[in-house]
Write a protein that holds these residues in place. Structure first.
Motif, PDB file in Angstrom:
ATOM      1  N   GLY A  49       0.796  -1.219   0.000  1.00  0.00           N
ATOM      2  CA  GLY A  49       0.000   0.000   0.000  1.00  0.00           C
ATOM      3  C   GLY A  49       0.830   1.271   0.000  1.00  0.00           C
ATOM      4  O   GLY A  49       0.493   2.246  -0.672  1.00  0.00           O
ATOM      5  N   ARG A  50       1.910   1.266   0.739  1.00  0.00           N
ATOM      6  CA  ARG A  50       2.780   2.455   0.802  1.00  0.00           C
ATOM      7  C   ARG A  50       3.365   2.763  -0.581  1.00  0.00           C
ATOM      8  O   ARG A  50       3.369   3.909  -1.020  1.00  0.00           O
ATOM      9  CB  ARG A  50       3.894   2.222   1.812  1.00  0.00           C
ATOM     10  N   GLU A  51       3.842   1.729  -1.271  1.00  0.00           N
ATOM     11  CA  GLU A  51       4.399   1.920  -2.611  1.00  0.00           C
ATOM     12  C   GLU A  51       3.306   2.349  -3.590  1.00  0.00           C
ATOM     13  O   GLU A  51       3.540   3.167  -4.474  1.00  0.00           O
ATOM     14  CB  GLU A  51       5.076   0.635  -3.091  1.00  0.00           C
ATOM     15  N   MET A  86      -2.686  -6.186   3.367  1.00  0.00           N
ATOM     16  CA  MET A  86      -1.266  -5.889   3.164  1.00  0.00           C
ATOM     17  C   MET A  86      -0.710  -5.354   4.473  1.00  0.00           C
ATOM     18  O   MET A  86      -1.436  -4.717   5.235  1.00  0.00           O
ATOM     19  CB  MET A  86      -1.078  -4.849   2.050  1.00  0.00           C
ATOM     20  N   PRO A  87       0.575  -5.587   4.739  1.00  0.00           N
ATOM     21  CA  PRO A  87       1.171  -5.085   5.975  1.00  0.00           C
ATOM     22  C   PRO A  87       1.325  -3.554   5.934  1.00  0.00           C
ATOM     23  O   PRO A  87       1.347  -2.951   4.864  1.00  0.00           O
ATOM     24  CB  PRO A  87       2.534  -5.779   6.012  1.00  0.00           C
ATOM     25  N   GLU A  88       1.408  -2.964   7.078  1.00  0.00           N
ATOM     26  CA  GLU A  88       1.615  -1.527   7.276  1.00  0.00           C
ATOM     27  C   GLU A  88       0.467  -0.684   6.713  1.00  0.00           C
ATOM     28  O   GLU A  88      -0.356  -0.207   7.461  1.00  0.00           O
ATOM     29  CB  GLU A  88       2.958  -1.073   6.719  1.00  0.00           C
ATOM     30  N   VAL A  89       0.425  -0.477   5.405  1.00  0.00           N
ATOM     31  CA  VAL A  89      -0.632   0.313   4.776  1.00  0.00           C
ATOM     32  C   VAL A  89      -1.521  -0.653   3.995  1.00  0.00           C
ATOM     33  O   VAL A  89      -1.126  -1.165   2.955  1.00  0.00           O
ATOM     34  CB  VAL A  89      -0.044   1.398   3.833  1.00  0.00           C
ATOM     35  N   ASP A  90      -2.718  -0.905   4.522  1.00  0.00           N
ATOM     36  CA  ASP A  90      -3.594  -1.874   3.867  1.00  0.00           C
ATOM     37  C   ASP A  90      -4.428  -1.208   2.768  1.00  0.00           C
ATOM     38  O   ASP A  90      -4.346   0.002   2.539  1.00  0.00           O
ATOM     39  CB  ASP A  90      -4.471  -2.604   4.885  1.00  0.00           C
ATOM     40  N   GLY A  91      -5.220  -2.015   2.084  1.00  0.00           N
ATOM     41  CA  GLY A  91      -6.024  -1.510   0.979  1.00  0.00           C
ATOM     42  C   GLY A  91      -7.040  -0.472   1.391  1.00  0.00           C
ATOM     43  O   GLY A  91      -7.351   0.447   0.634  1.00  0.00           O
ATOM     44  N   PHE A  92      -7.589  -0.585   2.604  1.00  0.00           N
ATOM     45  CA  PHE A  92      -8.542   0.411   3.079  1.00  0.00           C
ATOM     46  C   PHE A  92      -7.874   1.779   3.203  1.00  0.00           C
ATOM     47  O   PHE A  92      -8.459   2.805   2.855  1.00  0.00           O
ATOM     48  CB  PHE A  92      -9.147   0.003   4.419  1.00  0.00           C
ATOM     49  N   GLU A  93      -6.631   1.798   3.698  1.00  0.00           N
ATOM     50  CA  GLU A  93      -5.896   3.058   3.813  1.00  0.00           C
ATOM     51  C   GLU A  93      -5.590   3.647   2.436  1.00  0.00           C
ATOM     52  O   GLU A  93      -5.635   4.863   2.247  1.00  0.00           O
ATOM     53  CB  GLU A  93      -4.619   2.848   4.622  1.00  0.00           C
ATOM     54  N   VAL A  94      -5.299   2.783   1.467  1.00  0.00           N
ATOM     55  CA  VAL A  94      -5.080   3.258   0.090  1.00  0.00           C
ATOM     56  C   VAL A  94      -6.363   3.878  -0.448  1.00  0.00           C
ATOM     57  O   VAL A  94      -6.346   4.962  -1.032  1.00  0.00           O
ATOM     58  CB  VAL A  94      -4.579   2.121  -0.828  1.00  0.00           C
ATOM     59  N   LEU A  95      -7.497   3.208  -0.236  1.00  0.00           N
ATOM     60  CA  LEU A  95      -8.783   3.757  -0.681  1.00  0.00           C
ATOM     61  C   LEU A  95      -9.072   5.106  -0.020  1.00  0.00           C
ATOM     62  O   LEU A  95      -9.536   6.040  -0.689  1.00  0.00           O
ATOM     63  CB  LEU A  95      -9.914   2.775  -0.383  1.00  0.00           C
TER      64      LEU A  95
END
Length: 166
Positions: free
Chosen positions: A54-56, A85-94
């Protein structure tokens, strides 16, 4: 002799427009490879980029180093996003995409193996365009990815974008 002129929107040049780009945000390397292969089979010539977490993915979308050169790292036409995903998951990306002006217009399709029964509702509330449960078998995954790519990028294919630049 009768000539017909075609007018394109201001700033649009069909010769210079890039082919569509798919960004896959997926931390499981083997799944990312399978999605890439299935997407390219659905639309040969499709530019498929992979962000390993997610971070990338956010860095790619934001155009921050090492993704600041948009000729080398074009803005995607479609995003396929995993949730787990670790650290930054898909919800955080959304959430990040939803908060960014312009980025909130990008189609984001969630493709996940999340067992959370609320994952679809939460994803859609955060702006996902569609939600798919990730099939456990390779053939099923290939079919789902093909359906996603054809649904969201098929118009660009029909418009002659893919493979049209000579």
């Amino acid at each position: 002799m009768h000539t017909t002129s075609v007018s394109f929107p201001r700033g649009y040049d069909p010769v210079l427009m890039p082919d569509p780009t798919l960004l896959v945000i997926e931390d499981a390397r083997e799944h990312a490879i399978l999605v890439r292969v299935a997407a390219r089979r659905a639309l040969p010539g499709l530019d498929v980029r992979v962000a390993g977490d997610g971070r990338e993915g956010i860095a790619y979308l934001a155009g921050t180093p090492p993704f600041q050169d948009r000729r080398s790292h074009p803005i995607p036409s479609l995003i396929i996003l995993d949730l787990i995903m670790p650290e930054v998951d898909g919800f955080e990306v959304l959430k990040w995409i939803k908060e960014k002006r312009g980025a909130d217009k990008l189609p984001v399709v969630v493709l996940t193996s999340s067992p959370d029964p609320e994952a679809e509702t939460k994803s859609m509330a955060l702006g996902a365009s569609a939600f798919y449960q990730k099939p456990m078998d390779l053939d099923g995954l290939g079919k789902v990815v093909r359906e996603i790519v054809e649904s969201y990028l098929g118009e660009e294919l029909l418009a002659g974008s893919l493979g049209s630049s000579l």
